[in-house]
Design a protein around this motif. Structure first.
Motif, PDB file in Angstrom:
ATOM      1  N   ASN A 199       0.802  -1.225   0.000  1.00  0.00           N
ATOM      2  CA  ASN A 199       0.000   0.000   0.000  1.00  0.00           C
ATOM      3  C   ASN A 199       0.835   1.276   0.000  1.00  0.00           C
ATOM      4  O   ASN A 199       0.290   2.369  -0.046  1.00  0.00           O
ATOM      5  CB  ASN A 199      -0.936   0.013   1.210  1.00  0.00           C
ATOM      6  N   GLY A 200       2.159   1.139   0.074  1.00  0.00           N
ATOM      7  CA  GLY A 200       3.021   2.312   0.058  1.00  0.00           C
ATOM      8  C   GLY A 200       2.843   3.220   1.253  1.00  0.00           C
ATOM      9  O   GLY A 200       3.044   4.438   1.166  1.00  0.00           O
ATOM     10  N   ALA A 201       2.471   2.632   2.410  1.00  0.00           N
ATOM     11  CA  ALA A 201       2.265   3.439   3.618  1.00  0.00           C
ATOM     12  C   ALA A 201       3.606   3.918   4.167  1.00  0.00           C
ATOM     13  O   ALA A 201       4.611   3.215   4.106  1.00  0.00           O
ATOM     14  CB  ALA A 201       1.538   2.621   4.673  1.00  0.00           C
ATOM     15  N   THR A 202       3.607   5.114   4.709  1.00  0.00           N
ATOM     16  CA  THR A 202       4.827   5.644   5.341  1.00  0.00           C
ATOM     17  C   THR A 202       4.713   5.660   6.866  1.00  0.00           C
ATOM     18  O   THR A 202       5.690   5.966   7.557  1.00  0.00           O
ATOM     19  CB  THR A 202       5.128   7.067   4.861  1.00  0.00           C
ATOM     20  N   ALA A 203       3.505   5.367   7.384  1.00  0.00           N
ATOM     21  CA  ALA A 203       3.305   5.305   8.830  1.00  0.00           C
ATOM     22  C   ALA A 203       2.294   4.209   9.141  1.00  0.00           C
ATOM     23  O   ALA A 203       1.358   3.972   8.371  1.00  0.00           O
ATOM     24  CB  ALA A 203       2.802   6.642   9.377  1.00  0.00           C
ATOM     25  N   LEU A 204       2.497   3.551  10.281  1.00  0.00           N
ATOM     26  CA  LEU A 204       1.568   2.534  10.762  1.00  0.00           C
ATOM     27  C   LEU A 204       1.197   2.880  12.197  1.00  0.00           C
ATOM     28  O   LEU A 204       2.064   2.979  13.070  1.00  0.00           O
ATOM     29  CB  LEU A 204       2.196   1.141  10.725  1.00  0.00           C
ATOM     30  N   LEU A 205      -0.100   3.044  12.450  1.00  0.00           N
ATOM     31  CA  LEU A 205      -0.588   3.348  13.790  1.00  0.00           C
ATOM     32  C   LEU A 205      -1.167   2.085  14.427  1.00  0.00           C
ATOM     33  O   LEU A 205      -1.912   1.334  13.786  1.00  0.00           O
ATOM     34  CB  LEU A 205      -1.654   4.435  13.738  1.00  0.00           C
ATOM     35  N   LEU A 206      -0.838   1.876  15.680  1.00  0.00           N
ATOM     36  CA  LEU A 206      -1.235   0.677  16.412  1.00  0.00           C
ATOM     37  C   LEU A 206      -2.542   0.927  17.145  1.00  0.00           C
ATOM     38  O   LEU A 206      -2.552   1.374  18.288  1.00  0.00           O
ATOM     39  CB  LEU A 206      -0.129   0.285  17.391  1.00  0.00           C
ATOM     40  N   ARG A 225      13.446  -5.494   6.802  1.00  0.00           N
ATOM     41  CA  ARG A 225      14.379  -4.539   6.190  1.00  0.00           C
ATOM     42  C   ARG A 225      13.710  -3.634   5.166  1.00  0.00           C
ATOM     43  O   ARG A 225      14.247  -2.571   4.827  1.00  0.00           O
ATOM     44  CB  ARG A 225      15.535  -5.299   5.537  1.00  0.00           C
ATOM     45  N   ARG A 226      12.561  -4.035   4.665  1.00  0.00           N
ATOM     46  CA  ARG A 226      11.853  -3.194   3.701  1.00  0.00           C
ATOM     47  C   ARG A 226      11.217  -1.982   4.375  1.00  0.00           C
ATOM     48  O   ARG A 226      10.812  -1.031   3.697  1.00  0.00           O
ATOM     49  CB  ARG A 226      10.753  -4.001   3.000  1.00  0.00           C
ATOM     50  N   LEU A 227      11.105  -2.000   5.699  1.00  0.00           N
ATOM     51  CA  LEU A 227      10.318  -1.000   6.415  1.00  0.00           C
ATOM     52  C   LEU A 227      11.160  -0.169   7.379  1.00  0.00           C
ATOM     53  O   LEU A 227      10.651   0.361   8.370  1.00  0.00           O
ATOM     54  CB  LEU A 227       9.185  -1.700   7.186  1.00  0.00           C
ATOM     55  N   THR A 228      12.441  -0.035   7.064  1.00  0.00           N
ATOM     56  CA  THR A 228      13.319   0.700   7.979  1.00  0.00           C
ATOM     57  C   THR A 228      12.939   2.172   8.106  1.00  0.00           C
ATOM     58  O   THR A 228      13.245   2.807   9.114  1.00  0.00           O
ATOM     59  CB  THR A 228      14.784   0.600   7.514  1.00  0.00           C
ATOM     60  N   ASP A 229      12.252   2.721   7.113  1.00  0.00           N
ATOM     61  CA  ASP A 229      11.905   4.145   7.142  1.00  0.00           C
ATOM     62  C   ASP A 229      10.478   4.418   7.601  1.00  0.00           C
ATOM     63  O   ASP A 229      10.075   5.578   7.695  1.00  0.00           O
ATOM     64  CB  ASP A 229      12.100   4.759   5.749  1.00  0.00           C
ATOM     65  N   ILE A 230       9.715   3.374   7.900  1.00  0.00           N
ATOM     66  CA  ILE A 230       8.317   3.596   8.265  1.00  0.00           C
ATOM     67  C   ILE A 230       8.221   4.103   9.703  1.00  0.00           C
ATOM     68  O   ILE A 230       9.000   3.715  10.583  1.00  0.00           O
ATOM     69  CB  ILE A 230       7.483   2.308   8.087  1.00  0.00           C
ATOM     70  N   LEU A 231       7.277   5.010   9.934  1.00  0.00           N
ATOM     71  CA  LEU A 231       7.012   5.497  11.282  1.00  0.00           C
ATOM     72  C   LEU A 231       5.974   4.600  11.942  1.00  0.00           C
ATOM     73  O   LEU A 231       4.907   4.352  11.379  1.00  0.00           O
ATOM     74  CB  LEU A 231       6.479   6.930  11.234  1.00  0.00           C
ATOM     75  N   LEU A 232       6.275   4.128  13.133  1.00  0.00           N
ATOM     76  CA  LEU A 232       5.288   3.449  13.964  1.00  0.00           C
ATOM     77  C   LEU A 232       4.719   4.461  14.952  1.00  0.00           C
ATOM     78  O   LEU A 232       5.467   5.267  15.530  1.00  0.00           O
ATOM     79  CB  LEU A 232       5.923   2.280  14.717  1.00  0.00           C
ATOM     80  N   GLY A 233       3.408   4.422  15.139  1.00  0.00           N
ATOM     81  CA  GLY A 233       2.776   5.349  16.066  1.00  0.00           C
ATOM     82  C   GLY A 233       1.722   4.656  16.907  1.00  0.00           C
ATOM     83  O   GLY A 233       1.195   3.603  16.519  1.00  0.00           O
TER      84      GLY A 233
END
Length: 372
Positions: A199-206, A225-233
């Protein structure tokens, strides 16, 4: 025991407290809430009590179960408490508020943020924490300012999570943001990673329970390793408590969440923080301060109006106290059916990767009237 004729016996003022102290409730949050409630009761009694009588706290465990909360409210009403305090979980608080409203029992909600705390406007219920729509819009603006437009939410079935998702979508969409829902009833934690990439998301909220599946999701994302730049929130505040750091260590850092503290506590708050840290053997969370402030408000009402429930409920708009986080007053707020402190201070914070026990303030909105 029957009263002795001609002798006036004092009725000790009593507050009923609803707290999640067993699973599946968030037990750590419950312990912090109870610590704040109990410390405030001790302080009130050390200062002479209420009208010369000691204030009593009658505690009931809700275990995050709405039915248990309803039964507890009915029991406490029958025991003659003057008012109710507490509860952390929004769905449970809603059940408690509805029952308190039906029974004519004042309820000051300490920690639950769901906007629709009652189906209809009520005079019997007031709330200290900000409404979910207030805090989560601040969080959404934080995401936008950080450059995030495609935001995924890992979510579970719940009125609270559904409300949060709707608030985010309604606030982000007019500003070019997109919310992608990932249903955790059908996805395994490792499958979340593939969905984020697809989905090309740049952030994932829990928007899920703690510790499961939140902890498993964090581990899966952090190790992909594909998600090293994603923001977790985690806008609901899961990383606030020590258990989060204990379970996740460094992987639990840099995950922004909401908490309701000012950048500087009041002098009362500073003193309370020191005592709470000693009793909890850890840094007190904002939930502990919410508990303390709840009793501070109710004690002031009891001093002014005794144990008369109707007079207490009538006085929500007139009470004014200095709490641990600032001056507390209640008003009617559009879209909110209970008396609301509008607003407490709000922060977006995370755990510092350089020191997981330390919090970094990423955004701070001071409390006070007129903020939206």
């Amino acid at each position: 025991m029957d009263a002795i004729p001609g002798v006036i016996t004092k009725v000790h003022p009593r507050i009923g407290a609803l707290v999640p102290l067993t699973r599946p409730g968030w037990v750590e949050a419950g312990h912090h809430l109870l610590a704040g409630l109990e410390l405030a009761v001790r302080d009130v009694n050390d200062a002479g009590g209420v009208g010369g009588s000691p204030l009593e706290l009658v505690v009931r465990d809700t275990a995050a179960d709405p039915e248990m909360a309803v039964a507890a409210v009915e029991e406490l009403a029958g025991l003659g408490v003057a008012a109710l305090a507490g509860e952390y979980h929004s769905v449970v608080a809603r059940a408690a508020a509805t029952t308190a409203d039906a029974l004519g029992l004042p309820f000051l909600c300490s920690s639950a943020v769901l906007d629709g705390l009652t189906e209809q406007p009520t005079e019997w219920v007031a709330r200290l924490p900000p409404a979910q729509s207030h805090g989560w819009r601040i969080y959404a603006d934080f995401l936008l300012d950080a450059g995030h437009r495609r935001i995924a939410v890992a979510t579970q079935p719940s009125v609270y999570w559904a409300s949060g998702t709707r608030i985010l979508r309604d606030h982000l969409a007019p500003r070019g943001g997109t919310v992608i829902e990932l249903d955790m009833t059908t996805l395994a934690p490792d499958a979340v990673c593939n969905a984020l990439v697809d989905n090309g998301a740049t952030a994932l909220l829990l928007l899920v329970g703690h510790p499961d599946p939140a902890v498993l999701i964090v581990r899966s994302v952090r190790r992909d390793r594909r998600l090293t730049d994603i923001l977790l929130g985690a806008p609901a505040g899961q990383p606030e408590f020590a258990e989060w750091a204990a379970l996740l260590g460094d992987e639990g850092t840099a995950i922004p969440f909401l908490r309701y503290l000012p950048e500087q506590l009041t002098p009362l708050g500073t003193r309370v923080a020191t005592t709470l840290r000693e009793s909890l053997a850890e840094v007190p969370s904002f939930v502990a301060f919410e508990g303390y402030d709840t009793v501070t408000v109710l004690a002031e009402l009891l001093r002014s109006h005794g144990t008369d429930r109707a007079r207490i409920a009538e006085s929500w708009p007139r009470v004014a106290v200095d709490g641990t986080r600032g001056p507390i007053r209640f008003s009617r707020t559009p879209g909110i059916g209970v008396w609301q402190w509008a607003w407490p201070p709000v922060q977006v914070v995370d755990r510092d990767p350089a020191a997981p026990d330390r919090f970094r303030i990423l955004r701070a909105v001071p409390g006070g009237p007129g903020l939206s």
